[in-house]
Design an enzyme around this catalytic site. Structure first.
Site, PDB file in Angstrom:
ATOM      1  N   GLU A 150      -7.884  -2.425   4.962  1.00 22.99           N
ATOM      2  CA  GLU A 150      -7.101  -3.608   4.656  1.00 22.99           C
ATOM      3  C   GLU A 150      -7.832  -4.765   5.224  1.00 22.99           C
ATOM      4  O   GLU A 150      -8.268  -4.500   6.519  1.00 22.99           O
ATOM      5  CB  GLU A 150      -5.916  -3.610   4.943  1.00 22.99           C
ATOM      6  CG  GLU A 150      -4.744  -2.598   4.335  1.00 22.99           C
ATOM      7  CD  GLU A 150      -3.412  -2.796   4.648  1.00 22.99           C
ATOM      8  OE1 GLU A 150      -2.849  -3.815   5.132  1.00 22.99           O
ATOM      9  OE2 GLU A 150      -2.677  -1.724   4.654  1.00 22.99           O
ATOM     10  N   GLU A 155      -0.824   3.882   8.056  1.00 23.74           N
ATOM     11  CA  GLU A 155       0.231   3.393   8.930  1.00 23.74           C
ATOM     12  C   GLU A 155       1.246   4.492   9.328  1.00 23.74           C
ATOM     13  O   GLU A 155       2.419   4.160   9.471  1.00 23.74           O
ATOM     14  CB  GLU A 155       0.675   2.398   8.267  1.00 23.74           C
ATOM     15  CG  GLU A 155      -0.189   1.034   8.310  1.00 23.74           C
ATOM     16  CD  GLU A 155       0.372  -0.006   7.627  1.00 23.74           C
ATOM     17  OE1 GLU A 155       1.364  -0.226   7.310  1.00 23.74           O
ATOM     18  OE2 GLU A 155      -0.375  -1.227   7.393  1.00 23.74           O
TER      19      GLU A 155
END
Length: 578
Positions: free
Chosen positions: A83, A20
């Protein structure tokens, strides 16, 4: 977040450049450096997506359908979800759908559930030790409320209900029905590097939930990625007028790292016939007395007494053998205390009409149906007259009552509903529930793999799972019957009639578990809940799934929603002395 270890360490499976943080020159140079340092292992970087500086495609929170489309696109690299299956509150729906795709399509290599443990911290509030989350220590600049509470296990490492679904769906020993009625099953070892010699296969045959035969197989030597057919000596001539099932459990013979001897590592349940369990519709009793005036309909027999409020269109009271069963009878219900994924999908605003669809009583009549029963029909309009709801009660002289519900939807489109069912209140002297359905834990239509069908029992006070932030909890799917009992053994049974039921009995009211229109407006904790003055019982035909993609926009998969449409179902209410 690039971590460099000894490149010869066996614990290094692949290299990660971070998470991220966007993609650009520095990450591309980082990729080149790691590739030169260790050319033997793949490198992944989530924000590179499908750019050249990641050897693995590692997306976040794709849908199960997307996994299939990716596999069929003939990609140039495998997918491992960095995820997925975001768990916040009552969640982990559609986990089976993820693994159906992973195990049946190439290029898909699994993923990382987000995440393993609730990130909550104990603190004292109102004299009790509770799990705290963001906002419990004042209002910081960035208050994410309970967004940190999203684990397979709780902060104290006790399992959340969906722990067992994650375990079941990802188990490595698979059992397939070949001709199970004759005992023939196929066992597949999906491990890549070990056989099944350290496992015992235990089996049992159940008849209407009760074990009638059992045995075990001790000599499993099935190799990695191999299957073997096994014939179990189950009884011949199994009944056709009872529900027959085969349950299989694989236990560990000798201790393994982290796994003790006797631990059940894999399970399977296989239906042995197509029989649909229903409650016999036997009639009986000494007859009933029917009386009414402008306000009330009264029905009385030797053991049963029921009173209907004609103006409100409700069963106001129902007792048997001098003991109250309902303090408030079955009411149409389309709402549940919102789970975190409901808030994430905006259901607190989008579905608000279903909190109170605006009922108006249009009719309430009573009539005799022979000497042994009385029928009461209550008609209501709803949604400003767009739809019609009819409840029918047929009361037998022995106290047995058939409750039927039918909604006739109007032509005007309406949003999806959270459930279609009935809510009722019982006195607090009901302390135990026994049921024949999925258990022992809670289950929902998109999360029930870890709860096989069987006969279970627990104290009603234990049926609520203490999610850190109170919300919908305790539902049981595929229920054939459920008995709510007092300490003396008397009580009432709810029985399926034609369709299986969702049943939930809790010592808390729905309003105690519902944060209202804005979840962040209140700071609630399950440890601070106080038992209500009634037991609250839900008997539903349908309830929406809890969802399992993310917690900030994705509702339950389409097939697990409850669209606005016409519905009908019925169930038995059967009081008993002992």
């Amino acid at each position: 977040r690039m971590v460099i270890r000894d490149k010869n360490s066996p614990s290094v499976i692949f290299w990660s450049l971070g998470n991220e943080a966007g993609n650009g020159w520095n990450f591309m140079q980082g990729y080149n450096w790691v590739r030169g340092y260790d050319p033997s292992r793949p490198i992944q970087y989530e924000r590179a997506v499908m750019d050249w500086n990641t050897d693995i495609y590692v997306p976040q929170y794709p849908s199960p359908e997307y996994l299939e489309s990716y596999s069929k696109s003939n990609p140039d690299r495998p997918m491992i979800m960095s995820e997925y299956a975001h768990i916040m509150g009552n969640a982990l729906g559609n986990f089976k759908e993820y693994w159906d795709e992973i195990e049946n399509h190439p290029y898909l290599q699994g993923g990382f559930i987000w995440e393993w443990v609730d990130q909550a911290i104990y603190f004292q509030k109102d004299g009790k030790k509770v799990f705290g989350y963001s906002g419990d220590w004042g209002t910081p600049l960035n208050n994410d409320h309970n967004f940190c509470v999203k684990g397979v296990v709780m902060a104290d490492r006790k399992p959340n209900p969906y722990y067992y679904d994650a375990k079941k769906v990802q188990q490595f020993i698979k059992t397939k029905d070949i001709d199970a009625r004759k005992g023939v099953v196929e066992v597949f070892n999906s491990w890549f590097f070990r056989d099944l010699s350290n496992f015992t296969m235990n089996w049992e045959v159940t008849e209407n939930g009760k074990t009638i035969a059992k045995g075990k197989v001790d000599d499993l030597k099935i190799g990695p990625r191999s299957a073997e057919r096994i014939t179990l000596p189950i009884p011949a001539n199994l009944a056709n007028d009872k529900e027959m099932m085969l349950n299989v459990y694989y236990t560990v013979k000798a201790d393994e790292p982290g796994i003790p001897k006797g631990y059940v590592l894999a399970t399977e349940q296989i239906r042995l016939n197509d029989y649909q369990y229903t409650i016999p519709a036997a009639k009986g009793g000494d007859g009933l007395k029917l009386s009414e005036n402008a306000d009330v309909i009264n029905v009385k027999g030797s053991g049963v007494a029921a009173s209907f409020n004609k103006k409100e269109g409700t069963l106001a009271s129902y007792s048997y053998n001098g003991k109250t069963i309902f303090t408030e009878g079955p009411k149409p219900d389309f709402w549940r205390p919102l789970v975190d994924n409901d808030y994430g999908a905006g259901y607190n605003k989008k579905l608000k009409i279903w909190r109170d669809p605006g009922f108006t009583v249009t009719g309430c009549t009573a009539s005799r149906t022979g000497d042994e029963s009385v029928k009461v029909v209550i008609e209501k309009s709803m949604l400003n007259g767009e739809a019609k709801y009819v409840q029918t009660y047929v009361i037998e002289g022995n106290g047995k009552m058939l409750v039927s519900n039918e909604m006739k939807a109007g032509a005007t489109p309406q949003p999806v509903m959270l459930k279609f069912g009935n809510h009722m209140r019982l006195p607090v002297d009901f302390v135990t529930m026994e049921w024949y359905g999925r258990g022992p834990g809670e289950s929902y239509n998109d999360r029930k793999e870890g709860n096989p069908v069987g006969i279970y029992s627990d104290a009603i006070r234990n049926l609520y799972h203490p999610y850190v932030r109170p919300q919908e909890s305790g539902n049981h799917t595929d229920v054939r019957w459920a008995k709510l009992m007092r300490k003396d053994g008397s009580g009432v049974m709810i029985g399926a009639n034609e369709t299986l039921l969702n049943v939930n009995a809790l010592p808390y009211s729905p309003s105690q578990l519902d944060a209202g229109d804005v979840r962040e407006a209140v700071q609630t904790h399950s440890e601070l809940l106080k038992f209500d003055s009634n037991i609250h019982l839900d008997v539903d035909l349908l309830q929406a799934g809890v969802g399992g993609i993310d917690s900030w926009g994705s509702p339950a998969l389409t097939k697990y929603r409850v669209p606005y449409a016409s519905y009908k179902y019925s169930y038995w209410v059967i009081p008993f002395r002992k």
